[in-house]
Design a protein around this motif. Structure first.
Motif, PDB file in Angstrom:
ATOM      1  N   GLU A 239      -2.399 -12.766   2.890  1.00 32.95           N
ATOM      2  CA  GLU A 239      -2.489 -11.609   2.005  1.00 32.95           C
ATOM      3  C   GLU A 239      -1.240 -10.735   2.133  1.00 32.95           C
ATOM      4  O   GLU A 239      -0.703 -10.252   1.127  1.00 32.95           O
ATOM      5  CB  GLU A 239      -3.733 -10.782   2.318  1.00 32.95           C
ATOM      6  N   ALA A 240      -0.776 -10.548   3.365  1.00 31.96           N
ATOM      7  CA  ALA A 240       0.426  -9.730   3.570  1.00 31.96           C
ATOM      8  C   ALA A 240       1.635 -10.363   2.901  1.00 31.96           C
ATOM      9  O   ALA A 240       2.455  -9.666   2.280  1.00 31.96           O
ATOM     10  CB  ALA A 240       0.675  -9.537   5.064  1.00 31.96           C
ATOM     11  N   GLN A 241       1.780 -11.680   3.023  1.00 32.83           N
ATOM     12  CA  GLN A 241       2.903 -12.359   2.383  1.00 32.83           C
ATOM     13  C   GLN A 241       2.836 -12.205   0.870  1.00 32.83           C
ATOM     14  O   GLN A 241       3.873 -12.042   0.202  1.00 32.83           O
ATOM     15  CB  GLN A 241       2.904 -13.846   2.757  1.00 32.83           C
ATOM     16  N   HIS A 242       1.638 -12.222   0.313  1.00 37.04           N
ATOM     17  CA  HIS A 242       1.478 -12.026  -1.133  1.00 37.04           C
ATOM     18  C   HIS A 242       1.893 -10.608  -1.529  1.00 37.04           C
ATOM     19  O   HIS A 242       2.648 -10.425  -2.497  1.00 37.04           O
ATOM     20  CB  HIS A 242       0.028 -12.292  -1.529  1.00 37.04           C
ATOM     21  N   LEU A 243       1.438  -9.611  -0.780  1.00 38.61           N
ATOM     22  CA  LEU A 243       1.803  -8.225  -1.076  1.00 38.61           C
ATOM     23  C   LEU A 243       3.312  -8.018  -0.962  1.00 38.61           C
ATOM     24  O   LEU A 243       3.898  -7.226  -1.712  1.00 38.61           O
ATOM     25  CB  LEU A 243       1.079  -7.272  -0.127  1.00 38.61           C
ATOM     26  N   ALA A 244       3.944  -8.729  -0.040  1.00 40.31           N
ATOM     27  CA  ALA A 244       5.376  -8.558   0.208  1.00 40.31           C
ATOM     28  C   ALA A 244       6.236  -9.065  -0.933  1.00 40.31           C
ATOM     29  O   ALA A 244       7.428  -8.746  -1.000  1.00 40.31           O
ATOM     30  CB  ALA A 244       5.773  -9.266   1.501  1.00 40.31           C
ATOM     31  N   THR A 245       5.673  -9.829  -1.851  1.00 39.19           N
ATOM     32  CA  THR A 245       6.489 -10.345  -2.954  1.00 39.19           C
ATOM     33  C   THR A 245       6.972  -9.220  -3.879  1.00 39.19           C
ATOM     34  O   THR A 245       7.992  -9.368  -4.556  1.00 39.19           O
ATOM     35  CB  THR A 245       5.733 -11.405  -3.769  1.00 39.19           C
TER      36      THR A 245
END
Length: 338
Positions: A239-245
């Motif tokens: 989820e964090a990697q997705h938000l970081a996009t």
């Protein structure tokens, strides 16, 4: 006066760097509401400072009138320190900054910080529009700083006085992304905040110089360093990697010279990057400048960052599109450090 004592991992002060980011599909007014809401939550979570950064001519950043927003946030909170991270001094007459921050300090006693930078916070054309001349530049920053500090001294015989401003003990911080401000902060005995969230390659050199050259002053007896770090935390690494996009798209647009608001996250960020672009901005999106992940991942990487740098304080930026997710990221960091 700043307490320079060393901090353990679970007690190091945490602060927030906010740019009043404007989301794609949203408005400037909403970005200010989000900043106030974040500051109010941060106060409850135990954050130490809430700083706003001066930028100009950027469609995705609403913090250009920095002192105005500082007053807005300070008026909506009670205890958290509010300040500039920073005011770009070459853009302004030192007297004006002394009066503005003297006014803020009079309104919100013992809660205002004045962080100063020497970059324009904009392109050259915008710098000209701000100053009406390019004769004022970062090269004159030490002289401008000395003039500003003089305005805060009480001198009833002075021909020009900062009222409000004179006689007020407003903490002055120097901000930097190279060794220039590190040397100057050390020489003047001032606290130093390094922009490791976007200049990680110069971090350790600047820290070494600041500690080696530091001279005690009335403001500070021992070196005190606050380091910037991008943190995007969520319940899981995925989820964090997705938000970081969203943050990744922002950096890519800056590199391309494309002006944009903060974009929503995407499912496959790799489709946005060429191999050259991925390599060029890779170090800006990885440790130590950026930490992305679950609480366990963030805690592990943050502990390594603190151990490597011996930071006295951290100032966190989180470029997350969804406001509730952004709040949750800051809450998770506060919980793990509490």
């Amino acid at each position: 006066m700043i307490n320079p004592s060393a901090k353990k991992f679970n007690s190091i002060p945490l602060s927030i760097l906010d740019l009043a980011l404007i989301n794609e599909g949203s408005t400037v007014g909403q970005s200010f509401k989000n900043s106030v809401d974040l500051a109010q939550h941060a106060e409850k979570w135990g954050y130490n400072r809430f700083w706003l950064a001066e930028h100009h001519n950027m469609p995705g950043v609403a913090s250009s009138a920095t002192s105005v927003i500082i007053g807005h946030v300070a008026g909506a909170t009670e205890t958290i320190r509010v300040g500039s991270g920073g005011v770009m001094l070459p853009n302004h007459a030192p007297l004006v900054i002394a009066e503005q921050f003297g006014t803020l300090e009079a309104m919100y006693p013992n809660r205002i910080d004045l962080g100063l930078g020497r970059a324009p916070g904009s392109d050259q054309a915008t710098a000209y529009a701000l100053r009406r001349t390019l004769n004022s530049s970062g090269n004159e920053f030490p002289q401008q700083l000395a003039e500003l500090r003089q305005f805060f001294e009480y001198d009833p015989s002075a021909r020009v006085r900062a009222i409000p401003g004179e006689g007020q003990d407003i903490p002055i911080w120097l901000l930097g992304s190279s060794d220039f401000s590190a040397r100057l902060a050390a020489d003047l005995g001032l606290p130093f905040s390094f922009a490791s969230h976007f200049a990680p390659q110069y971090l350790m050199h600047a820290l070494q110089l600041y500690h080696q050259l530091f001279r005690p002053s009335k403001a500070l007896q021992e070196p005190y360093v606050m380091l910037g770090v991008n943190i995007i935390a969520a319940e899981t690494d995925d989820e964090a990697q997705h938000l970081a996009t969203s943050y990744q798209q922002q950096f890519l647009n800056i590199r391309k010279g494309v002006s944009s608001k903060l974009m929503p996250p995407v499912d496959d960020i790799d489709t946005f990057f060429s191999d050259v672009e991925r390599a060029a901005i890779g170090e800006l999106l990885e440790w130590p400048s950026t930490i992305v992940g679950s609480p366990e991942t963030v805690k592990r990487k943050l502990a390594a960052f603190i151990e490597a740098t011996k930071a006295n304080e951290l100032i966190i930026s989180s470029g997350i599109y969804n406001h509730e997710k952004r709040l949750r990221s800051y809450e998770l960091v506060a919980d793990m450090m509490g």
